[in-house]
Design a protein around this motif. Sequence first.
Motif, PDB file in Angstrom:
ATOM      1  N   ILE A 296      27.434 -17.096 -18.268  1.00  0.00           N
ATOM      2  CA  ILE A 296      26.921 -16.357 -19.624  1.00  0.00           C
ATOM      3  C   ILE A 296      26.878 -14.864 -19.364  1.00  0.00           C
ATOM      4  O   ILE A 296      26.275 -14.325 -18.584  1.00  0.00           O
ATOM      5  N   VAL A 297      27.475 -14.225 -20.496  1.00  0.00           N
ATOM      6  CA  VAL A 297      27.334 -12.852 -20.641  1.00  0.00           C
ATOM      7  C   VAL A 297      26.553 -12.344 -21.654  1.00  0.00           C
ATOM      8  O   VAL A 297      26.743 -12.863 -22.685  1.00  0.00           O
ATOM      9  N   VAL A 298      25.431 -11.674 -21.509  1.00  0.00           N
ATOM     10  CA  VAL A 298      24.696 -11.156 -22.798  1.00  0.00           C
ATOM     11  C   VAL A 298      25.211 -10.094 -23.251  1.00  0.00           C
ATOM     12  O   VAL A 298      25.428  -9.076 -22.472  1.00  0.00           O
ATOM     13  N   LEU A 299      25.300  -9.874 -24.444  1.00  0.00           N
ATOM     14  CA  LEU A 299      25.449  -8.704 -25.192  1.00  0.00           C
ATOM     15  C   LEU A 299      24.325  -8.165 -26.325  1.00  0.00           C
ATOM     16  O   LEU A 299      24.403  -9.213 -27.461  1.00  0.00           O
ATOM     17  N   SER A 300      23.541  -7.399 -26.225  1.00  0.00           N
ATOM     18  CA  SER A 300      22.259  -7.458 -27.012  1.00  0.00           C
ATOM     19  C   SER A 300      22.070  -5.850 -27.214  1.00  0.00           C
ATOM     20  O   SER A 300      22.337  -4.907 -26.403  1.00  0.00           O
ATOM     21  N   ASN A 301      21.301  -5.884 -28.220  1.00  0.00           N
ATOM     22  CA  ASN A 301      20.741  -4.443 -28.709  1.00  0.00           C
ATOM     23  C   ASN A 301      19.377  -4.152 -27.576  1.00  0.00           C
ATOM     24  O   ASN A 301      18.793  -3.063 -27.737  1.00  0.00           O
ATOM     25  N   TYR A 302      18.738  -5.268 -27.276  1.00  0.00           N
ATOM     26  CA  TYR A 302      17.561  -5.161 -26.654  1.00  0.00           C
ATOM     27  C   TYR A 302      17.961  -4.541 -25.242  1.00  0.00           C
ATOM     28  O   TYR A 302      19.124  -4.830 -24.439  1.00  0.00           O
ATOM     29  N   GLN A 303      16.994  -3.549 -24.765  1.00  0.00           N
ATOM     30  CA  GLN A 303      17.360  -2.664 -23.503  1.00  0.00           C
ATOM     31  C   GLN A 303      16.171  -2.826 -22.792  1.00  0.00           C
ATOM     32  O   GLN A 303      16.115  -1.796 -21.692  1.00  0.00           O
ATOM     33  N   GLY A 304      15.196  -3.543 -23.106  1.00  0.00           N
ATOM     34  CA  GLY A 304      13.633  -3.392 -22.304  1.00  0.00           C
ATOM     35  C   GLY A 304      13.995  -4.158 -20.937  1.00  0.00           C
ATOM     36  O   GLY A 304      14.779  -4.902 -20.957  1.00  0.00           O
ATOM     37  N   SER A 305      13.182  -3.679 -19.696  1.00  0.00           N
ATOM     38  CA  SER A 305      13.274  -4.241 -18.465  1.00  0.00           C
ATOM     39  C   SER A 305      13.051  -5.552 -18.620  1.00  0.00           C
ATOM     40  O   SER A 305      13.550  -6.577 -18.203  1.00  0.00           O
ATOM     41  N   GLU A 306      11.892  -6.059 -19.591  1.00  0.00           N
ATOM     42  CA  GLU A 306      11.351  -7.515 -19.643  1.00  0.00           C
ATOM     43  C   GLU A 306      12.523  -8.324 -20.427  1.00  0.00           C
ATOM     44  O   GLU A 306      12.963  -9.580 -19.985  1.00  0.00           O
ATOM     45  N   ASP A 307      13.286  -7.894 -21.272  1.00  0.00           N
ATOM     46  CA  ASP A 307      14.374  -8.527 -21.952  1.00  0.00           C
ATOM     47  C   ASP A 307      15.656  -9.009 -20.906  1.00  0.00           C
ATOM     48  O   ASP A 307      15.936  -9.834 -20.940  1.00  0.00           O
ATOM     49  N   ILE A 308      15.925  -7.981 -20.296  1.00  0.00           N
ATOM     50  CA  ILE A 308      16.980  -7.960 -19.239  1.00  0.00           C
ATOM     51  C   ILE A 308      16.459  -8.859 -18.251  1.00  0.00           C
ATOM     52  O   ILE A 308      17.263  -9.943 -17.747  1.00  0.00           O
TER      53      ILE A 308
END
Length: 207
Positions: free
Chosen positions: A80-92
């Motif tokens: 799985i590759v995540v492609l997201s607008n989220y850039q926070g450390s917790e999201d990653i």
Amino acid sequence: MKEIRVLLVEDHYLARMALHSVLSGHSQIRVVGEASDGEEGIVMYRSLQPDVAVVDLRLPRMSGFELITQLRQEFPKARIVVLSNYQGSEDIYRAVRSGAMAYLTKDASGEELVNAIQSVDRGLRYLPRIALDRLAERIPSVDLTPRESEVLACIAQGRSNREIADELHIAEKTVRIHVSSVLDKMGARDRTQATIFALQRGLIHLD
């Protein structure tokens, strides 16, 4: 050259079309399905069983985090590759902990997305510098022996204890001892977390 079959899970129609256009322009990649929400993504993955799924985190009916977790439970080898607008450390961190092997923000270039898909298809993690930088505060200090460093490099490549034993020509029982020591020294709960810590500190480098 092996064809990579890709499933897109993205709720925005225009974004999905743009991704399809970029990926379809690459001779090695074929988009085999498109889902507009998390639940549809699960159903389509079961039906198509693609080589790689490209997943947004903000999805209707089921979040990307939930989607990744469920896919990995049903298909432990799902890539799985995540492609997201989220850039926070917790999201990653949550995405990688859930089972994503790559994390890109939506301002990534088409070339970088293709590189991530190709890497993940080969069983490699793909975490660009921006993702690693966001995880910096989670990294503990660590002092590994040369053998533990070799074991850590194998862990990062996703190898099993048996595969590590064969690679390093040591007993599988010895590998288990080294793995336990590596996790303890790094303050990591599991192999995925140890890999994240090691990448951020530059202890290992994945091509």
